[in-house]
Design a protein around this motif. Structure first.
Motif, PDB file in Angstrom:
ATOM      1  N   SER A  16       4.962  10.637 -12.095  1.00 24.76           N
ATOM      2  CA  SER A  16       5.877  11.731 -11.806  1.00 24.76           C
ATOM      3  C   SER A  16       5.184  12.905 -11.106  1.00 24.76           C
ATOM      4  N   PRO A  17       4.030  13.402 -11.593  1.00 27.66           N
ATOM      5  CA  PRO A  17       3.345  14.470 -10.867  1.00 27.66           C
ATOM      6  C   PRO A  17       2.888  14.035  -9.473  1.00 27.66           C
ATOM      7  N   ALA A  18       2.507  12.759  -9.325  1.00 28.98           N
ATOM      8  CA  ALA A  18       2.073  12.279  -8.010  1.00 28.98           C
ATOM      9  C   ALA A  18       3.212  12.344  -7.007  1.00 28.98           C
ATOM     10  N   ILE A  19       4.417  11.995  -7.427  1.00 25.99           N
ATOM     11  CA  ILE A  19       5.570  12.082  -6.528  1.00 25.99           C
ATOM     12  C   ILE A  19       5.833  13.539  -6.158  1.00 25.99           C
ATOM     13  N   HIS A  20       5.783  14.433  -7.120  1.00 26.10           N
ATOM     14  CA  HIS A  20       5.950  15.852  -6.828  1.00 26.10           C
ATOM     15  C   HIS A  20       4.913  16.309  -5.796  1.00 26.10           C
ATOM     16  N   GLY A  21       3.665  15.910  -6.002  1.00 26.48           N
ATOM     17  CA  GLY A  21       2.614  16.305  -5.074  1.00 26.48           C
ATOM     18  C   GLY A  21       2.820  15.740  -3.686  1.00 26.48           C
ATOM     19  N   PHE A  22       3.281  14.502  -3.608  1.00 29.42           N
ATOM     20  CA  PHE A  22       3.553  13.866  -2.318  1.00 29.42           C
ATOM     21  C   PHE A  22       4.619  14.653  -1.562  1.00 29.42           C
ATOM     22  N   LEU A  23       5.700  14.994  -2.258  1.00 26.65           N
ATOM     23  CA  LEU A  23       6.780  15.752  -1.634  1.00 26.65           C
ATOM     24  C   LEU A  23       6.324  17.169  -1.271  1.00 26.65           C
ATOM     25  N   ASP A  24       5.536  17.796  -2.147  1.00 25.03           N
ATOM     26  CA  ASP A  24       5.014  19.126  -1.856  1.00 25.03           C
ATOM     27  C   ASP A  24       4.210  19.119  -0.560  1.00 25.03           C
ATOM     28  N   THR A  25       3.381  18.097  -0.387  1.00 23.32           N
ATOM     29  CA  THR A  25       2.541  18.021   0.809  1.00 23.32           C
ATOM     30  C   THR A  25       3.382  17.858   2.061  1.00 23.32           C
ATOM     31  N   ILE A  26       4.362  16.985   2.023  1.00 23.19           N
ATOM     32  CA  ILE A  26       5.237  16.814   3.185  1.00 23.19           C
ATOM     33  C   ILE A  26       5.934  18.128   3.508  1.00 23.19           C
ATOM     34  N   ARG A  27       6.383  18.832   2.486  1.00 21.41           N
ATOM     35  CA  ARG A  27       7.098  20.086   2.701  1.00 21.41           C
ATOM     36  C   ARG A  27       6.203  21.183   3.294  1.00 21.41           C
ATOM     37  N   GLU A  28       4.895  21.071   3.149  1.00 22.15           N
ATOM     38  CA  GLU A  28       3.998  22.044   3.773  1.00 22.15           C
ATOM     39  C   GLU A  28       4.149  22.043   5.294  1.00 22.15           C
ATOM     40  N   SER A  64       0.796  -1.235   0.000  1.00 20.08           N
ATOM     41  CA  SER A  64       0.000   0.000   0.000  1.00 20.08           C
ATOM     42  C   SER A  64       0.822   1.275   0.000  1.00 20.08           C
ATOM     43  N   ALA A  65       2.057   1.226  -0.472  1.00 16.91           N
ATOM     44  CA  ALA A  65       2.833   2.457  -0.661  1.00 16.91           C
ATOM     45  C   ALA A  65       2.554   2.955  -2.073  1.00 16.91           C
ATOM     46  N   LEU A  66       1.396   3.590  -2.234  1.00 17.60           N
ATOM     47  CA  LEU A  66       0.877   3.917  -3.561  1.00 17.60           C
ATOM     48  C   LEU A  66       0.764   5.419  -3.787  1.00 17.60           C
ATOM     49  N   VAL A  67       1.634   6.184  -3.135  1.00 22.13           N
ATOM     50  CA  VAL A  67       1.674   7.639  -3.303  1.00 22.13           C
ATOM     51  C   VAL A  67       0.315   8.246  -2.942  1.00 22.13           C
ATOM     52  N   ASP A  68      -0.316   7.695  -1.897  1.00 25.44           N
ATOM     53  CA  ASP A  68      -1.634   8.158  -1.497  1.00 25.44           C
ATOM     54  C   ASP A  68      -1.552   9.542  -0.866  1.00 25.44           C
ATOM     55  N   PRO A  69      -2.382  10.493  -1.297  1.00 25.77           N
ATOM     56  CA  PRO A  69      -2.340  11.835  -0.712  1.00 25.77           C
ATOM     57  C   PRO A  69      -2.593  11.861   0.787  1.00 25.77           C
TER      58      PRO A  69
END
Length: 392
Positions: A254-266, A215-220
């Motif tokens: 690729s966009p999902a990974i960017h979004g995942f990292l963006d969220t953590i960085r918030e 379940s490591a599926l880049v879930d928001p």
């Protein structure tokens, strides 16, 4: 030996637990969760619902002079129709950081998986049981009891021959890690010897393990949970589940990974953040998913069923995933000096596979877990790695 009459019963409260994000009060005791309730409401399938409730990396922590400890729990055990029942989950007791005793718990609820692909299950209620630890060293000591990493566990009460108190904050840095079934501990025998636990012990950090089998599926919602969790160090190991579930194509990944990292960085704008690509898995290096069970050898193996020719149309393999993740970090690191990349092949590559093959073609053996943990500690916590303690 102490008798029941002079034992002290201590109900388990949340301050005795480490490595979880939330606890649920049940009819029996406390059920530690590795995702908060709001995130659990967004879970789309039973696989993750079960995985996050399995207490991988979760442990009780307390101080005591007791030499005899009993822990009452209600486990939920899992069996697959047509396969032998797995051994009972192991409880590891550490004294001042050293593995000193182990126990199992009889009984418990039973979750019988009737379809491996859909994870359809039948649930049978069972009784609570007790893990017994005796002949522990005398004197005041720090105790950790690591709960079985693949067995849902409701903790109920401690019985001891001396008073207990929850462990104070030890001042260690908190390492928040997210990954797949390997991070969860698949094929490891003991909860304190899954690779993240071994790496955390060597690195001298407090582990919060969000390794979720399958379940490591880049879930928001996982990214938001990480965003909201206090941590000094963060790592994200993604890729294998995206491939073996055939969940995404290159355009979406690729966009999902960017979004995942963006969220953590918030929530963690400058925290050291490590993106880790998949370890070696010959099954999926150049063959897309989906992954299917393979019983032809008489033991459970897995095989990839995708067509390698379809990578031209965007289907993913581990080789492609590694290139994408490395490029993302290279791009983002220009503006984020605390973002780092680790190639999973440096944790477990060709030479490691030759020495410690994957027993089921997907998950490492206990020796493989130890090798991954050693390599992670060496590359990340030591030798001026991204999680090295900076001085001066």
């Amino acid at each position: 030996m102490s008798t029941e009459q002079n034992r002290i019963t201590t109900p388990i409260t949340a301050d005795f637990l480490r490595g979880h994000l939330e606890v649920e009060q049940t009819a029996h005791g406390l059920l530690p969760h590795r995702l908060p309730a709001w995130a659990r409401r967004q879970i789309p399938d039973d696989r993750l619902a079960v995985a996050e409730a399995q207490p991988s990396g979760v442990r009780l922590a307390f101080r005591t002079r007791a030499t005899s400890i009993e822990l009452d729990t209600l486990p939920t055990k899992r069996v697959y129709v047509g396969f032998p029942s797995p051994p009972d989950g192991v409880y590891d007791l550490l004294v001042d950081g050293r593995l000193t005793a182990q126990a199992t718990v009889d009984g418990g609820n039973l979750r019988t998986i009737t379809d491996m692909q859909t994870q359809t299950a039948e649930f049978t209620e069972g009784p609570a049981g007790t893990a017994h630890f005796t002949d522990l060293p005398a004197g005041e000591k720090d105790i950790e009891i690591w709960l079985p990493h693949a067995e849902i566990t409701e903790v109920i009460a401690l019985r001891t021959d001396a008073p207990v108190e929850s462990a104070p904050d030890n001042g260690r840095r908190v390492w928040l890690h997210h990954g797949s079934s390997i991070s969860h501990g698949s094929n490891a025998v003991f909860p304190s010897t899954i690779w993240p636990a071994l790496a955390a012990a060597t690195g001298g950090v407090e582990l919060i393990n969000l390794g979720f089998g399958g379940s490591a599926l880049v879930d928001p919602f996982t990214a938001r949970a990480m965003r909201d969790t206090p941590a000094d160090l963060i790592s994200v190991k993604l890729g294998i589940n995206v491939v073996n579930s055939d969940a995404m194509r290159l355009r979406a990944f690729s966009p999902a990974i960017h979004g995942f990292l963006d969220t953590i960085r918030e929530g963690h704008p400058t925290t050291p953040l490590l993106l880790v690509s998949p370890v070696l898995c010959p099954t999926h290096e150049n063959t897309p998913g989906p992954l299917m069970p393979d019983l032809e050898t008489g033991t459970l193996q897995f095989k990839a069923t995708g067509d390698p020719a379809e990578t031209a149309a965007g289907r993913l393999t581990l080789t492609i995933i590694r290139d994408v993740l490395a490029d993302i970090v290279k791009q983002r690191a220009a503006e984020d000096s605390n973002l780092h990349y680790l190639d999973g092949l440096d944790l477990y590559g060709e030479s490691d596979h030759a020495e410690f093959p994957l027993p089921d073609a997907i998950h490492p053996s206990p020796e493989g877990h130890r090798r991954i943990g050693e390599n992670f500690a060496k590359l990340v916590f030591a030798n001026n790695g991204p999680f090295t303690t900076k001085t001066g």
